[in-house]
Design an enzyme around this catalytic site. Structure first.
Site, PDB file in Angstrom:
ATOM      1  N   SER A 291      -1.461  11.781 -36.900  1.00  0.00           N
ATOM      2  CA  SER A 291      -2.718  11.513 -36.186  1.00  0.00           C
ATOM      3  C   SER A 291      -2.769  12.363 -34.925  1.00  0.00           C
ATOM      4  CB  SER A 291      -2.782  10.032 -35.791  1.00  0.00           C
ATOM      5  OG  SER A 291      -2.069   9.820 -34.582  1.00  0.00           O
ATOM      6  N   ASP A 292      -3.938  12.437 -34.314  1.00  0.00           N
ATOM      7  CA  ASP A 292      -3.994  13.033 -32.989  1.00  0.00           C
ATOM      8  C   ASP A 292      -3.629  11.933 -31.994  1.00  0.00           C
ATOM      9  OD1 ASP A 292      -6.213  15.559 -31.592  1.00  0.00           O
ATOM     10  OD2 ASP A 292      -4.371  14.661 -30.825  1.00  0.00           O
ATOM     11  N   TYR A 293      -3.574  12.309 -30.730  1.00  0.00           N
ATOM     12  CA  TYR A 293      -3.050  11.445 -29.671  1.00  0.00           C
ATOM     13  C   TYR A 293      -3.855  10.142 -29.547  1.00  0.00           C
ATOM     14  CZ  TYR A 293      -0.679  10.670 -25.180  1.00  0.00           C
ATOM     15  OH  TYR A 293       0.088  10.182 -24.171  1.00  0.00           O
ATOM     16  N   GLU A 294      -3.275   9.041 -30.066  1.00  0.00           N
ATOM     17  CA  GLU A 294      -3.918   7.714 -30.041  1.00  0.00           C
ATOM     18  C   GLU A 294      -5.204   7.673 -30.863  1.00  0.00           C
ATOM     19  OE1 GLU A 294      -4.215   5.926 -26.067  1.00  0.00           O
ATOM     20  OE2 GLU A 294      -2.270   5.106 -26.602  1.00  0.00           O
ATOM     21  N   SER A 295      -5.372   8.605 -31.815  1.00  0.00           N
ATOM     22  CA  SER A 295      -6.632   8.572 -32.573  1.00  0.00           C
ATOM     23  C   SER A 295      -6.690   7.363 -33.496  1.00  0.00           C
ATOM     24  CB  SER A 295      -6.814   9.877 -33.361  1.00  0.00           C
ATOM     25  OG  SER A 295      -5.788  10.042 -34.317  1.00  0.00           O
TER      26      SER A 295
END
Ligand code: GLC
Length: 753
Positions: A291-295
């Site tokens: 995932s992207d950062y906290e996505s």
């Protein structure tokens, strides 16, 4: 020896046996731990950082900031409840963290260390948008390999790059990180970068997995505002945004990062159509989805998930393997499994992909780093030389017109008295660009230092003129005086590095601060004006472009930018860069890109104001065409195009189009030219763009030399997504152009039957 390029797609039996042997021993918390990526350090204490930096400066000792480990981290690692970290760049720390798992955990599964090595590690190259303007995939593969060498030496085995988002909106700050507006060029750059990152014989003896990002369509953010909604058709998804990812996977990329944005209602991170249907069912790609950062957590504000548990459930079911930083998986997957909301089998599949990658990267055999290697490898002379070469080839000469002094303003003569004016001439930090992971401005050569290789001290004056973006015009009078005392004015203007990149979108794309006022005042002196323009994006600068005699787009060119600019300004290097994103005349035109559709009411006179053209797809106040088009860039020499040949103008579906043209250097100095081939499918079962890049070749010609440039394009590559959403190549008539940019030069026609 032919450099083997690593791929992570081969599912070889030994690896699979190792994966299964581990998986059968793992407890559920240990499985879930492999799907958790975080930072090992506690909250960044800026005051502590600044105090230690000040102390180092005062005592003249090297500044090494030691972040504080999260209190729970050693225990999390010992009990196998974390699988990877991001952006840890200290070999000492990485060895410390690895020892905790390899020597103290039950199954000794090593950690993966990921990092945002976007345009170089310690040897910082030009920003990726600049690098794409080299149109030189071989050079970019070399640059990516250097980044891999330095990053691997520092313990990174997972590079969160290449960013392959097609971007047609310069308001979007992350246009800086990619390869511009065109899928075909984007595919070539994606392949080159993956090959460079995944080179198999790095000095460290370790390997790196690339991670093309952000899957998918992030560059289509509405209004160019970062993280904003994207809403495009499946046809646009397949024909514009997916191809560079497919190219990256075909080059062997082992992982992919899901994007923050929603795609027509479904955020990418929990979107089963892109994560399962396309990646797994259609492409049969076995790699790891991060995932992207906290996505994952962001599915809550998106309004897709009621809480973190729901977000975790939807992400895992959709096909997301590893969660970056937010803790949906680590907190809720066990409950979701026991409640029967998430099948254990899906978790096992995700864990397999993590274990497989760790085995393929050799981390079980070589978990530890040689902590002395960075010192010996970073900033090596051949790496710095390559950074200079890339910077030189990335810069784009947009204008070079005559002035009373000479038929062309550039190249400058070393006998010229030059007044250097502008806030980026004596600047280091901004030349590093929007994402230099390890930030060392002291490594950067300034423009003034570069000029010092060509101009004696008494032939050069420098005045700031005005700051980059503050509202301070007090330095303008001194700049005007300096201009009056010189033969030529060299303006070094543009954006600071923090005006592009993530979370840095802008709606006003002209010169920031009081820079245009500075130009107006200096232009009034009547002196020849040369402008070096630094930016992380195409800028909207119609007035500046009219005022100056010569204009060089230098982007943010990395640690060697200053020398590269001087080499070009004084003619030691003949510029060869070509734009990979159109430069609008006005923000109101955006998105403006060459591969647009014709519409039912096309304008007849491209490039001029179409007041006379009532009821056509035109503006009242601006031509449709961009200020500078895709593929455009000048040279100090001139190139002539002639002799277009289409070897076989009637083709079948299994044939290959063979087109050639003669390009000659009609000027008085050697130069490199990017010869471009475009096609247009005139009629299709769906409407087709007026032009599509289908080939390019960068050639070097001596003065007077001519070369026949030959393109071979399989007819199969002239297809598109048809009405049934399948890839199709249709019979019909095509136009073909060969020329120096997307406005085309030599035109021909062929048919596919
Ligand atoms: C950032 C970026 C992504 C980066 C990740 C880790 O928000 O969107 O490109 O790789 O987080 O830093």
């Amino acid at each position: 020896m032919e450099e083997k390029i690593g791929t992570y797609h081969h599912l070889d039996p030994a690896t699979e046996a190792h994966v299964e042997a581990l998986l059968t021993q793992m407890t559920l918390p240990e499985k879930i731990g492999q799907l958790y990526q975080t930072t090992p350090f506690g909250p960044f204490d800026l005051d502590d950082y600044l105090a230690k930096m000040k102390q180092a400066e005062e005592t003249g000792t090297p500044f090494e900031y030691d972040p504080q480990l999260r209190e729970d981290m050693p225990d999390l690692i010992r009990t196998g409840r974390v699988g990877s970290f991001l952006n840890v760049m200290s070999p000492r720390w990485i060895n410390t963290l690895q020892r905790l798992t390899v020597e103290e955990s039950r199954l000794h599964i090593p950690l993966l260390i990921g990092g945002d090595v976007i345009h170089g590690f310690r040897t910082v190259f030009p920003i990726p948008l600049a690098e794409s303007c080299t149109w030189n995939p071989t050079l970019l593969e070399q640059a990516s390999r250097v980044a891999a060498e330095e990053a691997s030496a520092s313990g990174i085995d997972w590079i969160f790059a290449p960013m392959v988002d097609v971007a047609r909106d310069p308001r979007w700050g992350r246009i800086a990180e990619g390869a511009g507006e065109d899928p075909f060029l984007g595919m070539a750059m994606a392949r080159a970068r993956v090959r460079g990152f995944q080179a198999t014989n790095l000095t460290s003896g370790r390997r790196i997995a690339a991670c093309p990002k952000h899957y998918v369509g992030y560059g289509a953010a509405e209004a160019g505002r970062d993280y904003n909604t994207t809403d495009f058709s499946e046809r646009t998804l397949r024909d514009v945004y997916l191809p560079p990812f497919k190219a990256a996977f075909d080059a062997g990329a082992g992982t992919v990062m899901s994007a923050f944005n929603e795609i027509s209602g479904l955020p990418a991170t929990a979107n089963p159509f892109i994560l399962r249907t396309i990646l797994r069912d259609e492409w049969n790609w076995p790699g790891l989805v991060l995932s992207d950062y906290e996505s994952v957590r962001e599915l809550i504000p998106h309004g897709l998930a009621t809480d973190l548990k729901d977000a975790a459930r939807q992400s895992l079911l959709a096909g997301l393997d590893v969660e970056m930083v937010s803790e949906g998986y680590t907190r809720h997957l066990a409950d979701l499994i026991s409640a029967g909301e998430v099948p254990l089998a899906l978790v096992d599949d995700a864990v397999r992909r993590v274990l497989r990658l760790k085995i393929q990267l050799g981390l079980f055999e070589h978990p530890y780093l040689d902590e002395t290697l960075p010192e010996r490898l970073h900033l090596r002379e051949d790496f710095r030389a390559l950074a200079l070469e890339v910077a030189q080839e990335s810069m784009v000469l947009l204008k070079n017109e005559s002035h009373a002094l000479s038929p062309t303003t550039l190249p400058l003569s070393p006998q010229t008295r030059v007044a250097v004016i502008g806030p980026l001439a004596d600047n280091r930090a901004d030349l590093l660009g929007c994402w230099a992971l390890v930030n060392h401005p002291e490594d950067v050569e300034t423009v003034l230092e570069g000029l010092g290789h060509y101009l004696k001290a008494d032939a050069l004056t420098y005045t700031l003129g005005c700051p980059i973006k503050d509202d301070d015009a007090s330095g303008i009078p001194a700049a005007v005086a300096a201009a009056q005392a010189a033969d030529v004015v060299l303006l070094v203007l543009g954006e600071s590095a923090d005006m592009s990149g993530e979370g840095h979108s802008r709606v006003h794309l002209g010169l920031p601060g009081r820079q245009q006022e500075l130009v107006d005042a200096v232009a009034a002196t009547g002196k020849p004006l040369v402008c070096v323009l630094m930016s992380g994006r195409p800028l909207v600068i119609p007035k500046l472009a009219g005022q100056v005699n010569a204009l060089l787009a230098a982007w943010h060119g990395g640690i060697r930018a200053g020398r590269a600019i001087a080499d070009i300004l004084f003619g030691a290097v003949n510029p060869s860069g070509k734009l990979t994103a159109s430069w609008p005349r006005a923000e109101g035109q955006i998105p403006v890109y060459y591969a647009h559709k014709n519409t039912g009411r096309p304008s007849a006179e491209a490039g001029t104001k179409q007041f006379a053209e009532a009821f056509k797809s035109v503006y009242m106040d601006t031509p449709n065409s961009p200020l500078f088009p895709f593929g455009y860039g000048l040279s100090y020499t001139t190139f002539e195009y002639g002799g277009l040949q289409i070897e076989n103008p009637t083709l079948g579906l299994e044939d290959t189009l063979i087109v050639s043209a003669t390009v000659s250097n009609s000027g008085d100095r050697a130069g490199a030219e990017v010869v471009q081939l475009y096609v247009r499918d005139l009629v299709g079962s769906v409407t087709r763009p007026v032009k599509e890049l289908k080939g390019f070749q960068k050639i070097s010609l001596q003065p007077g030399e001519a070369q026949v440039v030959r393109f071979e394009v399989p007819v199969r590559e002239l297809g598109f997504t048809g009405r049934n959403m399948g890839y199709t190549v249709e019979p019909g008539t095509f136009k073909v152009w060969v020329g120096p940019d997307s406005t085309g030069e030599l035109e021909g026609e062929f048919t596919v039957s």
